[in-house]
Design an enzyme around this catalytic site. Sequence first.
Site, PDB file in Angstrom:
ATOM      1  N   HIS A 170      -4.617  13.050  66.808  1.00 60.03           N
ATOM      2  CA  HIS A 170      -3.052  12.689  66.708  1.00 60.03           C
ATOM      3  C   HIS A 170      -3.113  10.951  67.328  1.00 60.03           C
ATOM      4  O   HIS A 170      -2.227   9.749  67.212  1.00 60.03           O
ATOM      5  CB  HIS A 170      -1.594  13.682  67.461  1.00 60.03           C
ATOM      6  CG  HIS A 170      -0.130  12.963  66.609  1.00 60.03           C
ATOM      7  ND1 HIS A 170       0.005  11.556  66.627  1.00 60.03           N
ATOM      8  CD2 HIS A 170       0.702  13.279  66.643  1.00 60.03           C
ATOM      9  CE1 HIS A 170       1.069  11.447  65.953  1.00 60.03           C
ATOM     10  NE2 HIS A 170       1.305  13.205  65.828  1.00 60.03           N
ATOM     11  N   GLU A 394      -0.112   7.269  45.058  1.00 59.68           N
ATOM     12  CA  GLU A 394      -0.300   7.754  43.444  1.00 59.68           C
ATOM     13  C   GLU A 394      -2.191   7.198  43.731  1.00 59.68           C
ATOM     14  O   GLU A 394      -2.569   6.395  43.832  1.00 59.68           O
ATOM     15  CB  GLU A 394       0.255   6.719  42.727  1.00 59.68           C
ATOM     16  CG  GLU A 394      -0.474   6.910  41.203  1.00 59.68           C
ATOM     17  CD  GLU A 394       0.157   7.890  40.228  1.00 59.68           C
ATOM     18  OE1 GLU A 394      -1.125   9.186  40.061  1.00 59.68           O
ATOM     19  OE2 GLU A 394       0.844   8.045  39.985  1.00 59.68           O
TER      20      GLU A 394
END
Length: 461
Positions: A170, A394
Amino acid sequence: MGTTLHQNAPPGLVQDLKVTVHNSSLVFPSQETEKKSMFLSNIDQVLNFDVQTVHFFSEHKDFPPQVITEKIKDTLEKLLVPYEFLAGRLKLNPEIGRLEIECCGSGAGFVEASSEYSLDEIGDLVYPNPGFSHLVCSTDMLKPDDRLLCILQVTTFKCGGFAMGITTNHATYDGISFKLFLENLAAVAADKPLATIPYHDRRLLAARSPPRVTFPHPELLKLPATNPGQLEPNPTVFQATNEDLVFKIFQLSPENISTLKERARSSDEKLKITSFNVVTAFIWRCKALSCDARNVVEKGSMILYAVDIRRRLNPPLPESYTGNAVLTAYATEYRKQLEEGPFSKIVGLVAEGARRMTDEYARSAIDWGGLYKGFPHGEVIISSWWRLGFAEVEYPWGKPRYSCPVVYHRKDIILFFPDILDDHDHDHVGRERKDGVNILLALPAEEMEKFETLFRKFLFG
């Protein structure tokens, strides 16, 4: 002892995905990168733990299993040039007692695996299936003495679909900058330029000198001064307990959220009535009143939730900032008021928590972190994956069928995450405003029963 979890899984859920790992290796930047140390902000410093996400994709005729595996591996190698820190290692600078990332080109991990199942056979992708842990690799599994900052696992299914499981520390970035990383991965995989050139200078969030804590920060907990900048995963106030817990998913439809918004409207025209604010207020109310404490209505409750500070600073951070740029906002109220007061007031408290996060407040919290090495601290924290938009990216092989975190349950952490939308919804202009939300929480059985009762009461009563 760890927490025992029980779950009411949906029919047809497969928890043993019968995954076989065929190869695991280190991958390196496709060209030489500069050797240097990367400064980590006080926000980054306390986030030394792994985050794992899984992104599911349907079969694509141009990307059969072997092709997709090689394509993603090649893409990762290219991405390790602009994202050079992902091939680096965390290190402690003993002179200043702070963690840094040593950009040394030591490599990221890549794992090739397959499952004996098809995507349709493993069940509901929205449900936080413990079996999804087979689709990711822990950063200490490849080389236990050399903790990697990034591992990407490609698991192919017998239907031709596949899962891309990504594990990152993280400290490398937050959810917003991880979304930019995914967009860049998609662009490079399509042989296009980077969608966004990442901005790596984290000194933009450095503490002031001298530090100036100009606000009280009840949302933060001071930690002992020992082990500054420790390399071991930091302790957390949300440790697993020895309690028996059950976990369940509660769903709020777009219509439910609209109902909550209407209920929140009051004479206060300045009240910011967003989907997040009303859902957070609603869940806070149910959670605070479900605990099994005597005279519970006389006690106070504090809820925490993350706020993106990129545009709240003066000047704003670059949109392509790659570090952690979220801070913890809070709202607090007596349980009696949460039970008897108007819903609009609870929504107002949540909205006020975010409104409090000005440039000066954020700088004060960052300076506080440098002085006390603390953690967020409250009764319950909302971890929202609802609007991060990972499933909107996409790729050359299409958008993900679903994207989700690999869930590790804690009693005091509640997760918001999106539902699967139909394909025709992906390009709908109003999709982000009309979708519903799934809420995951883990509680002792008696508290869960009370939570369910309150959930129905406050929603339909």
